[in-house]
Design a protein around this motif. Structure first.
Motif, mmCIF file in Angstrom:
data_model
loop_
_atom_site.group_PDB
_atom_site.id
_atom_site.type_symbol
_atom_site.label_atom_id
_atom_site.label_comp_id
_atom_site.label_asym_id
_atom_site.label_seq_id
_atom_site.Cartn_x
_atom_site.Cartn_y
_atom_site.Cartn_z
ATOM 1 N N GLY A 109 0.812 -1.218 0.000
ATOM 2 C CA GLY A 109 0.000 0.000 0.000
ATOM 3 C C GLY A 109 0.841 1.261 0.000
ATOM 4 N N ARG A 110 0.366 2.252 0.734
ATOM 5 C CA ARG A 110 1.062 3.543 0.787
ATOM 6 C C ARG A 110 1.932 3.679 2.040
ATOM 7 N N ARG A 111 2.216 2.543 2.677
ATOM 8 C CA ARG A 111 3.013 2.567 3.911
ATOM 9 C C ARG A 111 4.200 1.604 3.803
ATOM 10 N N PRO A 112 5.239 2.005 3.080
ATOM 11 C CA PRO A 112 6.389 1.118 2.911
ATOM 12 C C PRO A 112 7.411 1.203 4.046
ATOM 13 N N GLY A 113 7.049 1.830 5.141
ATOM 14 C CA GLY A 113 8.012 2.081 6.214
ATOM 15 C C GLY A 113 8.625 0.846 6.824
ATOM 16 N N VAL A 114 7.861 -0.210 7.029
ATOM 17 C CA VAL A 114 8.410 -1.432 7.619
ATOM 18 C C VAL A 114 9.403 -2.063 6.646
ATOM 19 N N ALA A 115 9.020 -2.192 5.389
ATOM 20 C CA ALA A 115 9.932 -2.759 4.386
ATOM 21 C C ALA A 115 11.190 -1.900 4.270
ATOM 22 N N ALA A 116 11.037 -0.589 4.283
ATOM 23 C CA ALA A 116 12.194 0.313 4.195
ATOM 24 C C ALA A 116 13.095 0.165 5.418
ATOM 25 N N ALA A 117 12.497 0.069 6.599
ATOM 26 C CA ALA A 117 13.290 -0.091 7.820
ATOM 27 C C ALA A 117 14.051 -1.417 7.797
ATOM 28 N N LEU A 118 13.422 -2.458 7.257
ATOM 29 C CA LEU A 118 14.102 -3.745 7.133
ATOM 30 C C LEU A 118 15.267 -3.641 6.151
ATOM 31 N N ALA A 119 15.051 -2.984 5.025
ATOM 32 C CA ALA A 119 16.126 -2.791 4.050
ATOM 33 C C ALA A 119 17.275 -2.004 4.672
ATOM 34 N N ASP A 120 16.952 -1.006 5.481
ATOM 35 C CA ASP A 120 17.978 -0.220 6.158
ATOM 36 C C ASP A 120 18.818 -1.070 7.104
ATOM 37 N N ARG A 121 18.244 -2.169 7.569
ATOM 38 C CA ARG A 121 18.955 -3.083 8.475
ATOM 39 C C ARG A 121 19.680 -4.195 7.719
ATOM 40 N N GLY A 122 19.694 -4.099 6.390
ATOM 41 C CA GLY A 122 20.429 -5.065 5.588
ATOM 42 C C GLY A 122 19.614 -6.258 5.131
ATOM 43 N N VAL A 123 18.309 -6.247 5.381
ATOM 44 C CA VAL A 123 17.434 -7.324 4.931
ATOM 45 C C VAL A 123 17.108 -7.097 3.454
ATOM 46 N N ASP A 130 4.767 3.866 -4.617
ATOM 47 C CA ASP A 130 6.066 4.478 -4.412
ATOM 48 C C ASP A 130 6.712 3.832 -3.202
ATOM 49 N N VAL A 131 7.843 3.209 -3.428
ATOM 50 C CA VAL A 131 8.612 2.608 -2.342
ATOM 51 C C VAL A 131 10.053 3.100 -2.492
ATOM 52 N N PRO A 132 10.809 3.093 -1.409
ATOM 53 C CA PRO A 132 12.218 3.495 -1.518
ATOM 54 C C PRO A 132 12.976 2.589 -2.483
ATOM 55 N N ASP A 133 14.046 3.104 -3.057
ATOM 56 C CA ASP A 133 14.860 2.324 -3.988
ATOM 57 C C ASP A 133 15.427 1.065 -3.345
ATOM 58 N N SER A 134 15.545 1.057 -2.026
ATOM 59 C CA SER A 134 16.109 -0.093 -1.320
ATOM 60 C C SER A 134 15.140 -1.275 -1.240
ATOM 61 N N VAL A 135 13.884 -1.053 -1.629
ATOM 62 C CA VAL A 135 12.856 -2.096 -1.593
ATOM 63 C C VAL A 135 12.490 -2.462 -3.029
ATOM 64 N N ARG A 136 12.659 -3.729 -3.385
ATOM 65 C CA ARG A 136 12.277 -4.192 -4.730
ATOM 66 C C ARG A 136 10.758 -4.328 -4.764
ATOM 67 N N PHE A 137 10.117 -3.659 -5.709
ATOM 68 C CA PHE A 137 8.654 -3.654 -5.793
ATOM 69 C C PHE A 137 8.177 -4.304 -7.081
ATOM 70 N N VAL A 138 7.096 -5.116 -6.970
ATOM 71 C CA VAL A 138 6.464 -5.748 -8.124
ATOM 72 C C VAL A 138 4.952 -5.603 -7.980
ATOM 73 N N VAL A 139 4.295 -5.188 -9.055
ATOM 74 C CA VAL A 139 2.832 -5.161 -9.061
ATOM 75 C C VAL A 139 2.359 -6.601 -9.207
ATOM 76 N N ASP A 140 1.602 -7.080 -8.203
ATOM 77 C CA ASP A 140 1.079 -8.445 -8.243
ATOM 78 C C ASP A 140 -0.043 -8.568 -7.228
ATOM 79 N N ASP A 141 -0.931 -9.501 -7.480
ATOM 80 C CA ASP A 141 -2.047 -9.802 -6.586
ATOM 81 C C ASP A 141 -1.750 -11.153 -5.945
ATOM 82 N N VAL A 142 -1.696 -11.206 -4.621
ATOM 83 C CA VAL A 142 -1.362 -12.446 -3.924
ATOM 84 C C VAL A 142 -2.378 -13.550 -4.225
ATOM 85 N N VAL A 143 -3.616 -13.183 -4.505
ATOM 86 C CA VAL A 143 -4.633 -14.184 -4.863
ATOM 87 C C VAL A 143 -4.242 -14.855 -6.183
#
Length: 148
Positions: A25-39, A50-63
């Motif tokens: 969604g519009r809240r990439p903060g957890v993923a960004a914080a994980l990337a900042d920790r080297g995950v 829009d996600v930080p460059d440190s997070v690889r993003f793909v448009v997809d539906d989990v269903v």
């Protein structure tokens, strides 16, 4: 709940080398914080986000991913997780995690119960439901094969 108020969730997920947040969604903060920790942090959503460059993003539906023979490379991680995950997505999330042999973790919306067998793990300010934990990294979690 904003991403900034979820440091315990970040700490909990940081035990994995690679993760994929489903429905970022519009809240990439957890993923960004994980990337900042080297995950190795990845994220998906049904719409471009829009996600930080440190997070690889793909448009997809989990269903859709759950229905495919191969969910896709974005999900080939140690843990697949979703925040504020509605009950109707618990099963597809777990199916994708099983398909790639990853842990499956999620938080729910308010008081929604887990719609799949899961062990609730309390972290400060939140509850993480562990539906699958093949490597035993999630404290208190268990692989679904160990469930009654």
């Amino acid at each position: 709940m904003s991403d900034a108020s979820r440091p315990a969730v970040v700490e909990f997920l940081a035990r994995y080398r690679s993760v994929c947040e489903v429905g970022v969604g519009r809240r990439p903060g957890v993923a960004a914080a994980l990337a900042d920790r080297g995950v190795d942090a990845r994220a998906t959503d049904v719409a471009p986000r829009d996600v930080p460059d440190s997070v690889r993003f793909v448009v997809d539906d989990v269903v859709d991913a759950a229905a495919r023979d191969d969910p896709g490379d974005v999900y080939r991680v140690d843990a697949v997780y979703a925040l504020n995950c509605p009950p109707e997505l618990h099963r597809p999330l777990l199916a994708v995690a099983r398909a790639v042999d990853a842990a499956c973790l999620f938080t729910t919306l308010g008081g929604d119960p887990a719609a799949v067998p899961a062990t609730p793990v309390t972290v400060p300010g939140d509850t993480v439901h562990v539906a699958r934990d093949p490597d035993g990294r999630a404290a208190g979690g268990a692989d679904e094969s160990e469930r009654p």
